[in-house]
Design an enzyme around this catalytic site. Structure first.
Site, PDB file in Angstrom:
ATOM      1  N   SER A 144      42.885  44.077  35.943  1.00 27.11           N
ATOM      2  CA  SER A 144      44.061  44.945  35.943  1.00 27.11           C
ATOM      3  C   SER A 144      44.131  45.640  34.595  1.00 27.11           C
ATOM      4  CB  SER A 144      45.331  44.102  36.156  1.00 27.11           C
ATOM      5  OG  SER A 144      46.510  44.838  35.887  1.00 27.11           O
ATOM      6  N   TYR A 157      50.604  36.738  34.891  1.00 27.01           N
ATOM      7  CA  TYR A 157      49.723  37.750  35.482  1.00 27.01           C
ATOM      8  C   TYR A 157      48.713  38.248  34.445  1.00 27.01           C
ATOM      9  CZ  TYR A 157      48.336  41.846  38.219  1.00 27.01           C
ATOM     10  OH  TYR A 157      47.618  42.784  38.923  1.00 27.01           O
TER      11      TYR A 157
END
Length: 281
Positions: A144, A157
């Protein structure tokens, strides 16, 4: 080590997290490029919807990527089923949770780590032997932009996506001298269901938003649709890239992480404030 072009069109592709979002879009794009696709997800209903949208040979597997034994069984199943040699494995399944470090629920953080990072490790270890036997193919692991910079309220995350990045970078070096490559994908804001499917206890920004409001705010700032993300990833893999940035915001985050490695959040807040002033003037 220079780029080595790889043709995955027409070859078998494995995609986890294929019930929606980038995973579904990848399955649709690759099937349209004559790839037999083996799709997996824990969401059986969404997975069947993806299957119904595909043309050509398809293998469906309801799979929890946290289960290493199930991943190895899936790899054996794909080995027996695949009508064409295995071209690429997309370890794409992912989830998120929004919370601050101080009040995070440990079980939520573990859930994120086990899926986002553990799932990538399990998928890589399950399918890598097949690719090495062929001495050909690509492992494609989804990180990401939050694997490039850390953001408040996203500690679980970010840490999972930084781990994917480090794991894949190390794997890439281990694969030197073989015909197998390892690729890291860094999507920016892509219009998917990841926020709607997140574990949610409270607004980590302290603004008291509901989960639906957070999801709506996320959707409003996304810059890339899943089908465009799938196109960028597909083209990037075939062009021989080792790292694929998805979306214009991904390039901004990458640049900020390089030129302002400890001040990028200050820059982002200034940009946000500037945009708000312009829109209100």
């Amino acid at each position: 080590m220079g780029k080595r072009r790889t043709t995955i069109s027409g070859r078998t592709a494995v995609i986890t997290g294929a019930a929606s979002g980038i995973g579904r879009a990848l399955a649709q794009r690759l099937a349209a490029h004559d790839c037999p696709v083996a799709i997996a997800d824990v969401d059986e209903h969404g997975l069947k919807e993806t299957e119904a949208s595909l043309r050509g040979p398809t293998l469906l597997r309801v799979l929890d990527v946290r289960d290493a034994a199930a991943q190895h069984d899936f790899a054996d199943q794909v080995r027996q089923w695949a009508p064409q040699p295995l071209g690429a494995v997309f370890n794409n399944a992912g989830v998120t949770v929004g919370s601050r470090v101080l009040n995070a629920a440990p079980e939520d953080d573990q859930w994120v780590w086990d899926i986002n990072f553990g799932g990538v490790v399990n998928g890589t270890r399950a399918f890598l032997p097949i690719l090495l036997e062929q001495n050909d193919g690509v492992i494609v692991n989804t990180s990401s932009v939050f694997g490039l910079v850390g953001m408040p309220g996203q500690s679980a995350y970010c840490s999972s996506k930084f781990a994917v990045r480090g794991f894949t970078d190390a794997l890439r070096q281990e694969l030197r001298g073989t015909g197998v490559r390892a690729v890291t994908v860094h999507p920016g804001g892509v219009d998917t269901n990841i926020v709607r499917n997140a574990r949610y206890r409270e607004d980590p920004t302290g603004r008291g938003r509901t989960q639906q409001q957070v999801a709506d705010d996320f959707a409003a700032i996304t810059m890339t649709k899943p089908d465009k993300a799938a196109e960028i990833i597909h083209r990037g893999v075939e062009a021989g890239k080792s790292r694929i940035l998805v979306g214009p915001d991904a390039r901004i985050f990458d640049l900020l992480g390089r030129v302002a490695p400890t001040r990028y959040y200050d820059v982002l807040k200034w940009i946000e404030s500037y945009q708000r002033r312009r829109s209100s003037s």
